[in-house]
Motif scaffolding. Structure first.
Motif, PDB file in Angstrom:
ATOM      1  N   THR A  33       0.772  -1.135  -0.011  1.00 18.53           N
ATOM      2  CA  THR A  33      -0.193   0.075  -0.117  1.00 18.53           C
ATOM      3  C   THR A  33       0.870   1.341   0.183  1.00 18.53           C
ATOM      4  O   THR A  33       0.370   2.492  -0.351  1.00 18.53           O
ATOM      5  CB  THR A  33      -0.853   0.001   1.173  1.00 18.53           C
ATOM      6  N   ARG A  38       2.906   6.383  -2.573  1.00 17.03           N
ATOM      7  CA  ARG A  38       3.886   7.086  -3.251  1.00 17.03           C
ATOM      8  C   ARG A  38       3.515   7.438  -4.602  1.00 17.03           C
ATOM      9  O   ARG A  38       3.967   8.480  -5.280  1.00 17.03           O
ATOM     10  CB  ARG A  38       4.909   5.926  -3.452  1.00 17.03           C
ATOM     11  N   ARG A 107      -5.877   9.621   2.233  1.00 21.73           N
ATOM     12  CA  ARG A 107      -6.362   8.135   3.007  1.00 21.73           C
ATOM     13  C   ARG A 107      -7.520   7.730   2.356  1.00 21.73           C
ATOM     14  O   ARG A 107      -7.679   6.667   1.977  1.00 21.73           O
ATOM     15  CB  ARG A 107      -5.996   8.133   4.322  1.00 21.73           C
ATOM     16  N   ARG A 128       0.730   1.036   7.150  1.00 16.64           N
ATOM     17  CA  ARG A 128       1.003   1.447   8.306  1.00 16.64           C
ATOM     18  C   ARG A 128      -0.316   1.531   9.218  1.00 16.64           C
ATOM     19  O   ARG A 128      -0.357   1.227  10.420  1.00 16.64           O
ATOM     20  CB  ARG A 128       1.087   2.830   8.357  1.00 16.64           C
ATOM     21  N   ASP A 129      -1.405   1.182   8.562  1.00 17.03           N
ATOM     22  CA  ASP A 129      -3.021   1.207   9.255  1.00 17.03           C
ATOM     23  C   ASP A 129      -3.607   0.026   8.673  1.00 17.03           C
ATOM     24  O   ASP A 129      -4.917  -0.019   8.594  1.00 17.03           O
ATOM     25  CB  ASP A 129      -3.625   2.415   8.899  1.00 17.03           C
ATOM     26  N   ARG A 185       0.465  11.469  13.472  1.00 14.18           N
ATOM     27  CA  ARG A 185      -0.562  12.215  12.563  1.00 14.18           C
ATOM     28  C   ARG A 185      -2.009  11.915  13.241  1.00 14.18           C
ATOM     29  O   ARG A 185      -2.077  10.961  13.945  1.00 14.18           O
ATOM     30  CB  ARG A 185      -0.518  11.725  11.206  1.00 14.18           C
TER      31      ARG A 185
HETATM   32  O1   DC Z   1       5.921   1.800   3.278  1.00 10.98           O
HETATM   33  P1   DC Z   1       6.299   2.875   2.327  1.00 10.98           P
HETATM   34  O2   DC Z   1       7.767   3.889   2.864  1.00 10.98           O
HETATM   35  O3   DC Z   1       6.537   2.932   0.905  1.00 10.98           O
HETATM   36  O4   DC Z   1       5.078   4.143   2.350  1.00 10.98           O
HETATM   37  C1   DC Z   1       5.464   5.444   1.822  1.00 10.98           C
HETATM   38  C2   DC Z   1       4.588   6.345   2.912  1.00 10.98           C
HETATM   39  O5   DC Z   1       3.240   6.378   2.762  1.00 10.98           O
HETATM   40  C3   DC Z   1       5.178   6.473   4.643  1.00 10.98           C
HETATM   41  O6   DC Z   1       5.420   7.628   4.814  1.00 10.98           O
HETATM   42  C4   DC Z   1       3.817   6.094   5.113  1.00 10.98           C
HETATM   43  C5   DC Z   1       2.649   6.097   4.136  1.00 10.98           C
HETATM   44  N1   DC Z   1       1.854   5.078   4.295  1.00 10.98           N
HETATM   45  C6   DC Z   1       0.547   5.240   4.927  1.00 10.98           C
HETATM   46  O7   DC Z   1       0.370   6.394   5.549  1.00 10.98           O
HETATM   47  N2   DC Z   1      -0.256   4.147   4.918  1.00 10.98           N
HETATM   48  C7   DC Z   1       0.086   3.165   4.421  1.00 10.98           C
HETATM   49  N3   DC Z   1      -0.727   2.151   4.499  1.00 10.98           N
HETATM   50  C8   DC Z   1       1.383   2.877   3.561  1.00 10.98           C
HETATM   51  C9   DC Z   1       1.982   3.892   3.735  1.00 10.98           C
END
Ligand code: DC
Length: 221
Positions: A33, A38, A107, A128-129, A185
């Motif tokens: 994700t 990105r 989001r 992340r979530d 955040r």
């Molecule tokens: O995992 P990554 O480094 O490719 O993620 C890039 C950015 O996206 C990172 O700063 C956090 C955000 N992200 C997010 O907020 N929620 C997600 N599910 C995946 C990534």
């Protein structure tokens, strides 16, 4: 019903490498994700969007369609039909992804796409979530982390291998800043879901972590 695995954790914990390998071993689809965030960030950079300007952000998002596809097992991410997979791993995009991912509008744009994929297929989704917000009913949740020192040294080696110059100090600072932003955040901050299994990979090899995830999955299938 599809079987869903959610893997969350901070940047540089080895999520994508581990998730990709575990998915392959289990025959699941790997959904990265972060690549979606990105892709959106790349679009915002290209347009010169000021993330804090609400209307500007809304307009930019209205014109940014993200989708994913697969080349073999490799996820490809598309922005308005263009395969941008090769353009989203720069430090500039990383910084913009972290900043824009804090915005609820950004989001919201990706939530349905992610849930829809998980409904249809056995997926191993990392982000992340995922365990806390996107797939609260995932059959297995992993919170994968590692110390800042470990993550920084892994990232340093990666960048060196790609010929991108950077000092270890810069990387540590960048990781700490990104962790802070992702964890503090207001919308969907990075945190361990109550029912997630904590895996600290600082002193584990990639193979050991993959094995742990595969074993946990098989126990629950
Ligand atoms: O995992 P990554 O480094 O490719 O993620 C890039 C950015 O996206 C990172 O700063 C956090 C955000 N992200 C997010 O907020 N929620 C997600 N599910 C995946 C990534």
């Amino acid at each position: 019903m599809s079987f869903n695995i959610a893997i969350d954790g901070p940047a540089g914990a080895g999520k994508s490498t581990i998730a990709r390998r575990a998915a392959r071993e289990l025959g699941f689809i790997y959904v990265d994700t972060g690549a979606m965030y990105r892709a959106i960030a790349l679009g915002l950079l290209r347009r010169g969007t000021e993330v804090e300007a609400e209307q500007e952000l809304m307009d930019a998002l209205a014109g940014s369609e993200v989708s994913i596809g697969y080349e073999g097992e490799e996820q490809q991410v598309f922005l308005n039909g263009e395969n941008v997979s090769g353009l989203i791993r720069t430090e500039e995009v990383s910084a913009m992804a972290s900043a824009s991912a804090a915005k609820p509008q950004v989001r919201a744009k990706l939530t349905d796409l992610q849930r829809d994929l998980a409904r249809r297929e056995d997926v191993l989704m990392d982000g992340r979530d995922i365990g806390t917000m996107i797939l609260p009913h995932a059959q297995l949740k992993i919170y994968l982390t590692a110390s800042v020192a470990t993550r920084a040294s892994r990232r340093y080696k990666e960048l060196q291998a790609r010929g991108q110059g950077c000092t270890l100090e810069e990387i540590i600072k960048d990781i700490e800043e990104r962790d802070y932003r992702d964890m503090h955040r207001e919308t969907a901050p990075l945190c361990q879901a109550e029912d997630a299994v904590l895996v600290d990979s600082s002193d584990m090899t990639i193979e050991e972590v993959v094995e742990r995830i595969v074993t946990l999955t098989r126990e629950r299938m």
